[in-house]
Design a protein around this motif. Structure first.
Motif, PDB file in Angstrom:
ATOM      1  N   ARG A  83     -41.327 -39.547 -12.567  1.00  0.00           N
ATOM      2  CA  ARG A  83     -40.067 -37.909 -13.190  1.00  0.00           C
ATOM      3  C   ARG A  83     -41.060 -37.790 -14.338  1.00  0.00           C
ATOM      4  O   ARG A  83     -40.920 -38.767 -15.241  1.00  0.00           O
ATOM      5  CB  ARG A  83     -39.063 -39.567 -12.975  1.00  0.00           C
ATOM      6  CG  ARG A  83     -38.706 -40.425 -11.227  1.00  0.00           C
ATOM      7  CD  ARG A  83     -37.546 -41.404 -12.244  1.00  0.00           C
ATOM      8  NE  ARG A  83     -37.500 -42.390 -12.719  1.00  0.00           N
ATOM      9  CZ  ARG A  83     -36.931 -43.420 -13.350  1.00  0.00           C
ATOM     10  NH1 ARG A  83     -34.984 -43.020 -12.718  1.00  0.00           N
ATOM     11  NH2 ARG A  83     -36.729 -44.429 -13.997  1.00  0.00           N
ATOM     12  N   GLY A  98     -41.845 -44.084 -13.583  1.00  0.00           N
ATOM     13  CA  GLY A  98     -41.003 -44.167 -12.674  1.00  0.00           C
ATOM     14  C   GLY A  98     -42.118 -45.035 -11.758  1.00  0.00           C
ATOM     15  O   GLY A  98     -43.309 -45.056 -12.026  1.00  0.00           O
ATOM     16  N   THR A 104     -46.914 -48.346 -12.071  1.00  0.00           N
ATOM     17  CA  THR A 104     -45.971 -47.385 -12.781  1.00  0.00           C
ATOM     18  C   THR A 104     -46.376 -46.167 -13.304  1.00  0.00           C
ATOM     19  O   THR A 104     -47.616 -46.229 -14.372  1.00  0.00           O
ATOM     20  CB  THR A 104     -45.546 -48.586 -13.925  1.00  0.00           C
ATOM     21  OG1 THR A 104     -44.539 -49.442 -13.333  1.00  0.00           O
ATOM     22  CG2 THR A 104     -44.007 -47.441 -14.853  1.00  0.00           C
TER      23      THR A 104
END
Length: 323
Positions: free
Chosen positions: A206, A211, A270
């Motif tokens: 993202r 994300g 992440t």
């Protein structure tokens, strides 16, 4: 039209490939969706550079993405071998120097290494995660299997052993002479095959926002549940932006021995993309005593869905993990 171009000089290699790459890179914003920069911290989150250079969308002050600069924060990546010939076992030598030109000899160990060294071709079809050794004078050296000619980018990811020092990712250009034939980056796909393994990617990058990426490893159609630690984790992920090769180095959510992270088949990360655009993801994982690399092409801002797997020979072979 000729299928190959003989590159015999460093400037020729740069002109053949870098001109296009730099043109694309200039058209990509360093970051979108907020005031954070494209550099990264050890948890995969974007971190702000002290330089504050450039501007993102909406007039926010931003800084260059990771790996786009040969010098940053008073440190410089100095390649002693900036032009080599395409072949196996090529020796690369480099150092990290301070603002006075002195070679740095003290580094913090992160994920089992003082320094992580990545070499990737500008077309993102060749990727090598190397593990160089450091001499007492601060000179690093490693052998590299770079099978195709063209323009490459070398990245040094490290944290100096100095008070209040932060992690730094520097990038320098490397030219490989020989017969050059530009390759097209593989199309986006949700699965990748490597050495009998199939890795499935779910989630996506993202732009400017965190994300989650989940990668699932299988062998012969069966989930792999006994992955082995590699660099202190069950997976090691590097993302490079197409065009300028902005660098994003992320790490898994959890680690071996923490009581909750399982050794597969899923590995969760992440990550924050510095901008919209195409990225190449390279996942290193270890199983049965060997490190393998699965490569994916993703579009930031678009979810990745499973599709016909596309093996990437140059990214997956074991020479990409020299110790």
């Amino acid at each position: 039209m000729n299928t190959g171009l003989k590159i015999t000089a460093f400037t020729a290699a740069l002109a053949a490939t870098f001109g296009t790459a730099y043109g694309v890179g200039k058209g990509v914003d360093p970051v979108v969706g907020g005031e954070q920069t494209a550099a990264h911290d050890e948890h995969g989150e974007a971190r702000t550079s002290e330089t504050g250079e450039g501007r993102g969308h909406g007039g926010h002050q931003t800084a260059p993405a990771g790996g786009l600069q040969v010098s940053e924060g008073g440190y410089t990546l100095a390649l002693e071998t900036s032009r080599i010939t395409a072949r196996n076992g090529t020796k690369l030598r480099f150092s990290v120097q301070d603002e006075n030109g002195r070679k740095i000899t003290a580094f913090e160990r992160e994920h089992g290494k003082e320094l992580h060294f990545i070499v990737a071709s500008r077309d993102l079809t060749v990727y090598r995660h190397l593990h160089p050794t450091r001499a007492a004078d601060g000179t690093w050296s490693t052998s590299a299997d770079l099978p195709t000619a063209g323009a490459y980018r070398a990245f040094a990811d490290f944290k100096p052993a100095a008070k209040d020092a932060e992690g730094v990712t520097l990038g320098a250009d490397l030219a490989v002479s020989g017969t050059y034939a530009p390759a097209k980056m593989p199309a986006p796909a949700g699965t990748a095959k490597v050495d009998g393994y199939e890795v499935t990617l779910n989630g996506g990058l993202r732009p400017g926002k965190s994300g989650e990426l989940s990668l699932e490893v299988a062998k012969n159609g069966k989930p792999v549940t006994n992955l082995q630690p590699y660099l202190g984790a069950y997976g090691h992920l590097v993302a490079l932006r197409s065009g300028d090769l902005a660098y994003l180095h992320v790490h898994p959510n959890g680690e071996p021995g923490d009581g909750s992270t399982k050794p597969g088949p899923q590995i969760s990360f992440t990550a924050t993309a510095p901008s919209s655009g195409s990225y190449r993801l390279f996942l290193d994982f270890q199983h049965e005593g060997k490190v393998r690399t699965a490569a994916f092409t993703v579009e930031a801002g678009k979810a990745t869905v499973s599709a016909e797997p596309s093996p990437d020979k140059d990214a997956e072979e074991s020479p990409s993990h020299k110790h």
